[in-house]
Motif scaffolding. Structure first.
Motif, short mmCIF file in Angstrom:
data_model
loop_
_atom_site.label_atom_id
_atom_site.label_comp_id
_atom_site.label_asym_id
_atom_site.label_seq_id
_atom_site.Cartn_x
_atom_site.Cartn_y
_atom_site.Cartn_z
N LEU A 20 -2.40 -9.02 -22.87
CA LEU A 20 -1.69 -7.75 -23.04
C LEU A 20 -2.54 -6.52 -22.75
CD1 LEU A 20 0.22 -8.44 -26.38
CD2 LEU A 20 1.10 -8.59 -24.05
N SER A 21 -3.82 -6.60 -22.98
CA SER A 21 -4.68 -5.42 -22.89
C SER A 21 -5.14 -5.13 -21.46
CB SER A 21 -5.92 -5.62 -23.78
OG SER A 21 -6.83 -4.56 -23.59
N ASN A 39 7.16 3.08 -20.40
CA ASN A 39 8.31 2.27 -20.75
C ASN A 39 7.95 0.84 -21.10
OD1 ASN A 39 10.10 4.39 -20.34
ND2 ASN A 39 10.21 3.98 -18.14
N THR A 40 6.67 0.53 -21.07
CA THR A 40 6.24 -0.85 -21.32
C THR A 40 6.07 -1.10 -22.81
OG1 THR A 40 5.08 -0.91 -19.21
CG2 THR A 40 4.46 -2.56 -20.83
N LYS A 41 6.70 -2.13 -23.31
CA LYS A 41 6.51 -2.57 -24.69
C LYS A 41 5.72 -3.88 -24.63
CE LYS A 41 10.50 -0.48 -26.78
NZ LYS A 41 11.58 -0.65 -27.73
N LYS A 42 4.66 -3.92 -25.38
CA LYS A 42 3.83 -5.13 -25.43
C LYS A 42 4.02 -5.78 -26.79
CE LYS A 42 0.58 -3.36 -22.14
NZ LYS A 42 -0.67 -3.73 -21.53
N ILE A 43 4.42 -7.02 -26.75
CA ILE A 43 4.71 -7.75 -27.98
C ILE A 43 3.94 -9.07 -27.95
CG2 ILE A 43 6.51 -8.87 -29.35
CD1 ILE A 43 8.47 -6.82 -28.04
N LEU A 44 3.23 -9.33 -29.01
CA LEU A 44 2.48 -10.58 -29.14
C LEU A 44 3.13 -11.41 -30.23
CD1 LEU A 44 0.03 -12.35 -28.50
CD2 LEU A 44 -1.27 -10.96 -30.11
N VAL A 45 3.64 -12.56 -29.85
CA VAL A 45 4.23 -13.50 -30.81
C VAL A 45 3.21 -14.59 -31.05
CG1 VAL A 45 6.11 -15.12 -31.23
CG2 VAL A 45 6.55 -13.00 -29.98
N PHE A 46 2.85 -14.78 -32.30
CA PHE A 46 1.82 -15.76 -32.65
C PHE A 46 2.39 -16.71 -33.68
CE2 PHE A 46 -2.04 -17.19 -34.82
CZ PHE A 46 -2.83 -17.49 -33.74
N MET A 47 2.49 -17.98 -33.30
CA MET A 47 3.04 -18.99 -34.20
C MET A 47 1.92 -19.89 -34.70
SD MET A 47 6.48 -19.83 -32.04
CE MET A 47 7.10 -21.00 -33.23
N THR A 48 1.97 -20.20 -35.98
CA THR A 48 0.93 -21.02 -36.59
C THR A 48 1.45 -21.69 -37.85
OG1 THR A 48 -1.26 -20.96 -37.64
CG2 THR A 48 0.07 -18.98 -37.81
N ASP A 49 0.75 -22.71 -38.28
CA ASP A 49 1.08 -23.31 -39.57
C ASP A 49 0.39 -22.54 -40.70
OD1 ASP A 49 -1.59 -24.05 -39.38
OD2 ASP A 49 -1.21 -26.20 -39.45
N GLY A 50 -0.39 -21.52 -40.33
CA GLY A 50 -1.03 -20.66 -41.33
C GLY A 50 -2.35 -21.18 -41.85
N GLN A 51 -2.84 -22.27 -41.29
CA GLN A 51 -4.09 -22.84 -41.78
C GLN A 51 -5.18 -22.71 -40.73
OE1 GLN A 51 -3.48 -26.87 -43.01
NE2 GLN A 51 -2.00 -26.32 -44.58
N MET A 52 -6.29 -22.11 -41.15
CA MET A 52 -7.48 -22.06 -40.30
C MET A 52 -8.26 -23.33 -40.61
SD MET A 52 -9.28 -20.21 -38.10
CE MET A 52 -8.94 -18.47 -38.31
N ASN A 53 -8.41 -24.17 -39.62
CA ASN A 53 -9.12 -25.44 -39.78
C ASN A 53 -10.25 -25.50 -38.77
OD1 ASN A 53 -5.89 -26.37 -40.04
ND2 ASN A 53 -7.21 -26.82 -41.77
N VAL A 54 -11.34 -24.83 -39.09
CA VAL A 54 -12.49 -24.83 -38.20
C VAL A 54 -13.22 -26.16 -38.34
CG1 VAL A 54 -14.64 -23.66 -37.64
CG2 VAL A 54 -12.67 -22.34 -38.37
N LYS A 55 -13.61 -26.75 -37.23
CA LYS A 55 -14.30 -28.04 -37.26
C LYS A 55 -15.80 -27.81 -37.40
CE LYS A 55 -14.41 -32.39 -34.74
NZ LYS A 55 -13.75 -33.21 -35.73
N TYR A 56 -16.39 -28.46 -38.36
CA TYR A 56 -17.83 -28.36 -38.56
C TYR A 56 -18.36 -29.69 -39.07
CZ TYR A 56 -16.49 -27.91 -43.45
OH TYR A 56 -15.95 -28.14 -44.68
N GLY A 57 -19.65 -29.88 -38.94
CA GLY A 57 -20.30 -31.09 -39.43
C GLY A 57 -21.62 -30.73 -40.09
N ASN A 90 -7.54 -4.66 -34.33
CA ASN A 90 -7.97 -4.00 -33.09
C ASN A 90 -6.85 -3.95 -32.05
OD1 ASN A 90 -10.51 -3.45 -34.11
ND2 ASN A 90 -11.41 -5.30 -33.27
N ALA A 91 -6.11 -5.04 -31.93
CA ALA A 91 -4.99 -5.05 -30.98
C ALA A 91 -3.91 -4.05 -31.39
CB ALA A 91 -4.40 -6.46 -30.89
N ARG A 92 -3.63 -4.00 -32.67
CA ARG A 92 -2.63 -3.05 -33.20
C ARG A 92 -3.10 -1.61 -32.97
NH1 ARG A 92 -2.83 -4.41 -38.37
NH2 ARG A 92 -1.76 -6.34 -37.93
#
Length: 98
Positions: A20-21, A39-57, A90-92
């Motif tokens: 978008l940027s 006249n340009t509208k920029k819309i970001l649709v973000f779908m998620t299960d709401g869980q941040m699952n970062v992989k680490y060991g 920042n995007a907003r």
């Protein structure tokens, strides 16, 4: 593609903002994304299960996300959530400035 059990919401939102940027115009074809405003509208649709699952060991030999390099605990999920929220803000703000 094979699921590895991690979900990096922050990486997804960054990818969405890049599409978008106009700041990232040179990464694409040079004409898109168009500038903010007009006249340009920029819309970001973000779908998620709401869980941040970062992989680490526990060791450097483990496959892990770069964001967890210095923190191989559940704390790296918090780091990724902070990165996600900062990118959203920042995007907003970039849209609101124009």
């Amino acid at each position: 593609m094979t699921s590895q059990g991690s979900t990096r919401l922050d990486a997804g939102i960054v990818g969405g903002w890049y599409t978008l940027s106009p700041k990232w115009r040179t990464a694409w074809d040079g004409t898109a994304p168009v500038d903010y405003g007009g006249n340009t509208k920029k819309i970001l649709v973000f779908m998620t299960d709401g869980q941040m699952n970062v992989k680490y060991g526990p060791t450097e030999a483990d496959k892990l996300d770069w964001i967890c390099y210095n923190d191989r605990t559940d704390g790296c999920n918090d780091i990724a959530v902070d990165a996600f929220l900062k990118t959203c803000a920042n995007a907003r703000a970039a849209q609101a400035m124009h």
